[in-house]
Scaffold this motif. Sequence first.
Motif, PDB file in Angstrom:
ATOM      1  N   LEU A   1      50.724 -24.589 -15.782  1.00 12.99           N
ATOM      2  CA  LEU A   1      49.337 -24.918 -16.138  1.00 12.99           C
ATOM      3  C   LEU A   1      48.386 -23.950 -15.423  1.00 12.99           C
ATOM      4  O   LEU A   1      48.571 -23.682 -14.239  1.00 12.99           O
ATOM      5  CB  LEU A   1      48.998 -26.362 -15.756  1.00 12.99           C
ATOM      6  CG  LEU A   1      49.817 -27.457 -16.423  1.00 12.99           C
ATOM      7  CD1 LEU A   1      49.394 -28.835 -15.887  1.00 12.99           C
ATOM      8  CD2 LEU A   1      49.656 -27.430 -17.935  1.00 12.99           C
TER       9      LEU A   1
ATOM     10  N   GLN B   1      41.411 -39.223 -27.466  1.00 13.55           N
ATOM     11  CA  GLN B   1      40.694 -39.841 -26.349  1.00 13.55           C
ATOM     12  C   GLN B   1      39.431 -39.084 -25.973  1.00 13.55           C
ATOM     13  O   GLN B   1      38.639 -39.551 -25.158  1.00 13.55           O
ATOM     14  CB  GLN B   1      41.629 -39.922 -25.131  1.00 13.55           C
ATOM     15  CG  GLN B   1      42.755 -40.933 -25.339  1.00 13.55           C
ATOM     16  CD  GLN B   1      43.800 -40.883 -24.246  1.00 13.55           C
ATOM     17  OE1 GLN B   1      43.891 -39.921 -23.497  1.00 13.55           O
ATOM     18  NE2 GLN B   1      44.599 -41.935 -24.154  1.00 13.55           N
TER      19      GLN B   1
ATOM     20  N   ASN C   1      53.207 -36.024 -16.975  1.00 10.79           N
ATOM     21  CA  ASN C   1      52.272 -34.901 -17.054  1.00 10.79           C
ATOM     22  C   ASN C   1      51.390 -34.792 -15.807  1.00 10.79           C
ATOM     23  O   ASN C   1      51.093 -35.781 -15.156  1.00 10.79           O
ATOM     24  CB  ASN C   1      51.396 -35.030 -18.305  1.00 10.79           C
ATOM     25  CG  ASN C   1      52.130 -34.579 -19.559  1.00 10.79           C
ATOM     26  OD1 ASN C   1      53.229 -34.020 -19.475  1.00 10.79           O
ATOM     27  ND2 ASN C   1      51.554 -34.822 -20.712  1.00 10.79           N
TER      28      ASN C   1
ATOM     29  N   TYR D   1      55.796 -25.350 -24.148  1.00 18.74           N
ATOM     30  CA  TYR D   1      55.059 -26.619 -24.163  1.00 18.74           C
ATOM     31  C   TYR D   1      55.292 -27.273 -25.526  1.00 18.74           C
ATOM     32  O   TYR D   1      54.415 -27.267 -26.381  1.00 18.74           O
ATOM     33  CB  TYR D   1      53.568 -26.393 -23.910  1.00 18.74           C
ATOM     34  CG  TYR D   1      53.268 -25.928 -22.504  1.00 18.74           C
ATOM     35  CD1 TYR D   1      53.293 -26.816 -21.439  1.00 18.74           C
ATOM     36  CD2 TYR D   1      52.983 -24.592 -22.237  1.00 18.74           C
ATOM     37  CE1 TYR D   1      53.046 -26.396 -20.146  1.00 18.74           C
ATOM     38  CE2 TYR D   1      52.725 -24.159 -20.930  1.00 18.74           C
ATOM     39  CZ  TYR D   1      52.761 -25.068 -19.901  1.00 18.74           C
ATOM     40  OH  TYR D   1      52.516 -24.650 -18.616  1.00 18.74           O
TER      41      TYR D   1
ATOM     42  N   VAL E   1      46.800 -28.889 -22.353  1.00 20.08           N
ATOM     43  CA  VAL E   1      45.478 -29.318 -22.815  1.00 20.08           C
ATOM     44  C   VAL E   1      44.397 -28.813 -21.875  1.00 20.08           C
ATOM     45  O   VAL E   1      44.521 -28.932 -20.652  1.00 20.08           O
ATOM     46  CB  VAL E   1      45.392 -30.859 -22.907  1.00 20.08           C
ATOM     47  CG1 VAL E   1      44.013 -31.296 -23.384  1.00 20.08           C
ATOM     48  CG2 VAL E   1      46.473 -31.410 -23.836  1.00 20.08           C
TER      49      VAL E   1
ATOM     50  N   ILE F   1      42.383 -29.646 -17.004  1.00 27.33           N
ATOM     51  CA  ILE F   1      43.586 -28.959 -17.480  1.00 27.33           C
ATOM     52  C   ILE F   1      44.752 -29.921 -17.302  1.00 27.33           C
ATOM     53  O   ILE F   1      44.939 -30.468 -16.217  1.00 27.33           O
ATOM     54  CB  ILE F   1      43.841 -27.680 -16.667  1.00 27.33           C
ATOM     55  CG1 ILE F   1      42.668 -26.705 -16.850  1.00 27.33           C
ATOM     56  CG2 ILE F   1      45.158 -27.022 -17.077  1.00 27.33           C
ATOM     57  CD1 ILE F   1      42.689 -25.545 -15.880  1.00 27.33           C
ATOM     58  N   SER F   2      45.507 -30.145 -18.353  1.00 25.26           N
ATOM     59  CA  SER F   2      46.630 -31.072 -18.217  1.00 25.26           C
ATOM     60  C   SER F   2      47.806 -30.656 -19.083  1.00 25.26           C
ATOM     61  O   SER F   2      47.677 -29.821 -19.982  1.00 25.26           O
ATOM     62  CB  SER F   2      46.196 -32.496 -18.574  1.00 25.26           C
ATOM     63  OG  SER F   2      45.873 -32.583 -19.937  1.00 25.26           O
ATOM     64  N   GLY F   3      48.942 -31.246 -18.790  1.00 27.24           N
ATOM     65  CA  GLY F   3      50.151 -30.954 -19.542  1.00 27.24           C
ATOM     66  C   GLY F   3      51.354 -31.010 -18.620  1.00 27.24           C
ATOM     67  O   GLY F   3      51.224 -31.373 -17.443  1.00 27.24           O
ATOM     68  N   PRO F   4      52.515 -30.628 -19.149  1.00 26.84           N
ATOM     69  CA  PRO F   4      53.728 -30.656 -18.335  1.00 26.84           C
ATOM     70  C   PRO F   4      53.546 -29.828 -17.063  1.00 26.84           C
ATOM     71  O   PRO F   4      53.175 -28.660 -17.136  1.00 26.84           O
ATOM     72  CB  PRO F   4      54.783 -30.043 -19.253  1.00 26.84           C
ATOM     73  CG  PRO F   4      54.270 -30.325 -20.642  1.00 26.84           C
ATOM     74  CD  PRO F   4      52.787 -30.215 -20.543  1.00 26.84           C
TER      75      PRO F   4
ATOM     76  N   GLN G   1      43.539 -41.766 -18.109  1.00 29.07           N
ATOM     77  CA  GLN G   1      44.223 -41.792 -19.397  1.00 29.07           C
ATOM     78  C   GLN G   1      45.550 -41.039 -19.372  1.00 29.07           C
ATOM     79  O   GLN G   1      46.321 -41.097 -20.324  1.00 29.07           O
ATOM     80  CB  GLN G   1      43.312 -41.209 -20.484  1.00 29.07           C
ATOM     81  CG  GLN G   1      42.131 -42.133 -20.784  1.00 29.07           C
ATOM     82  CD  GLN G   1      41.101 -41.472 -21.678  1.00 29.07           C
ATOM     83  OE1 GLN G   1      41.090 -40.262 -21.849  1.00 29.07           O
ATOM     84  NE2 GLN G   1      40.224 -42.267 -22.256  1.00 29.07           N
TER      85      GLN G   1
ATOM     86  N   PRO H   1      51.721 -30.965 -25.301  1.00 29.60           N
ATOM     87  CA  PRO H   1      50.957 -29.717 -25.272  1.00 29.60           C
ATOM     88  C   PRO H   1      50.285 -29.469 -23.922  1.00 29.60           C
ATOM     89  O   PRO H   1      50.168 -30.378 -23.099  1.00 29.60           O
ATOM     90  CB  PRO H   1      49.892 -29.937 -26.349  1.00 29.60           C
ATOM     91  CG  PRO H   1      49.719 -31.413 -26.423  1.00 29.60           C
ATOM     92  CD  PRO H   1      51.050 -32.007 -26.088  1.00 29.60           C
TER      93      PRO H   1
END
Lengths: 336, 336
Positions: free
Chosen positions: A136, B291, A296, B306, B312, A313-316, A291, B310
Amino acid sequence: MVNIVQFGVGNVGNELVNQVGELNSAEIRYVSIGNSKISKIDIRGLDLGGGDFQNLAAPGTTADWSKVFDKVGDLDNVVMVDVTAQDWIEPHLEALSRGWKIVLANKKPLVKEWSVSKVLFNNNDVRFEATVGAGLPIIQTLKGIIESGDEVKEINGAFSGTLGYITTELHEGKSFSEALASAIKKGYTEPNPLDDLDGMDVARKALILSRLIGREENMEDLKVNGLVNRRKYENLETREFIKISKDLDGEFKVKVKDVEDSNKVLKFVAHIGKKTLINLSSIEAKSSLGQLKGVNNLAEITTSHYSDDPLVISGPGAGKEVTANGVLRDILSFVQ
Amino acid sequence: MVNIVQFGVGNVGNELVNQVGELNSAEIRYVSIGNSKISKIDIRGLDLGGGDFQNLAAPGTTADWSKVFDKVGDLDNVVMVDVTAQDWIEPHLEALSRGWKIVLANKKPLVKEWSVSKVLFNNNDVRFEATVGAGLPIIQTLKGIIESGDEVKEINGAFSGTLGYITTELHEGKSFSEALASAIKKGYTEPNPLDDLDGMDVARKALILSRLIGREENMEDLKVNGLVNRRKYENLETREFIKISKDLDGEFKVKVKDVEDSNKVLKFVAHIGKKTLINLSSIEAKSSLGQLKGVNNLAEITTSHYSDDPLVISGPGAGKEVTANGVLRDILSFVQ
């Protein structure tokens, strides 16, 4: 072109070699690969196509990092890649003194005493995207914000997939011991789950971010409260701890109910604000952090410009593919 | 050091000058600033501290871009910054032929016929972070992903604050005409709200992303359905359209109810997948995009790495401060 000296051939290290191979770029060449015990070296360039790096006990290998450095000699455009979990910084200091660049997935060199680690921060020759949130783009984004004169006011983040999974399961109605057992079964935890539950991995990431945005903090300046109190269970075998984790179910059930009654959720959060705090927090269910689900990761960055709503910024935030990709992007940033 | 030639002194242009001033970096110098009609030039460096760039009708000013180029001559390390809304690309072509770098907040040069605009894509001398999502690091992240050999499979995004606000209000129980009136009152819309409602601004951003990830698309290859059918109202005065927007309330009420019945929400989405589609979509309420609330922008990036979840990026996607900051970070990327 850059010449890579890579320490670490575990999951991430192997995946990195694969990704470099697939990229098939004339701009990247391996000259050394190995771990702290043994390395394969060829300053004319190693052939990694056949995966021969996995067979390290061969002629041309060497036994410790200083010998690797000696053999690499005064080659130009060297990038030292550290994808080990070694608690060291000596090779990094030597690398910098030789004018090498450094790319880290290993957090350890960055979280030593500030007086020791500081040379790795605010240093254009050092990159470490993969240390927080794997691939990320958190570090890169923070650097851009700072360099452009915007001021980072606060970072709130979820940086542990394991603890994210457990807290999500708690709100799905599972007991703590059930959530923990499920996390272990899915392979989300360290061999000793206390290594996740004590919050120290998150604390290391928080310290890296805190130092990145200009705070000369040391680990002891951080307020860290693990999901469980490690000291209480330190002497138990892992199996015994898992059994005894049932004793915590009642306590967590109460915590979950309390926060849900006020439309909040429990998240294990690193808060880098006036102080750096790492603990189980009650978060507005409607916020980005609230949320977030499952393993993640997420960083909410509040700055002078992003003041009403944060940049998120988010994700795996774990996994060999995305971690190796974060390392590779750092390497590529040194390719002109 | 870089020498800036800036076209555009509107909200973003002025804010950019302020941010460069606050940064007070020896690495950035203005040599020209103005719009397509008039510019102030001094190749020894303009003093912008007192905001004298706002008083352009002074000695040393010039009237069109080609004269600016003539006066700047063969100065080294020039970055041409386009923060106008001009529908042009000629200065950009000339700039590239002179070896200048380019930073764009203006989308127009990037969305001309592919044969014309293509020189601006996959070009290390051109940056355009602020064209999509203002200062959100969407373009930079996509570039890093692509360069490192990961493959972008799909991008889903909300790139219109105005349409984000209206669709959010619809789910809060407002009628379409009420939501529109409220968006106008808050200053979220263009002077003619049809310029937001027709989806073309989102389409331009989608085309930029689509081209960035390697698709040689033209505007006519995109499937664009605006929130309202522009052609139907084209001949109305803005005031008349706002009145008549009540006629659409019933239709939107049905749409909102339909999607809510299946746990979805309406979002005006740019989908860059096998095809590029821009339309009002029903999105899983629990997804990141579902959301999203209010004027914030969001990009969900699905790649080979990813793939399950995803990557984000979300946050404020408009506003002079964050937009100028995106431009400034692009400029800084050209400073060695």
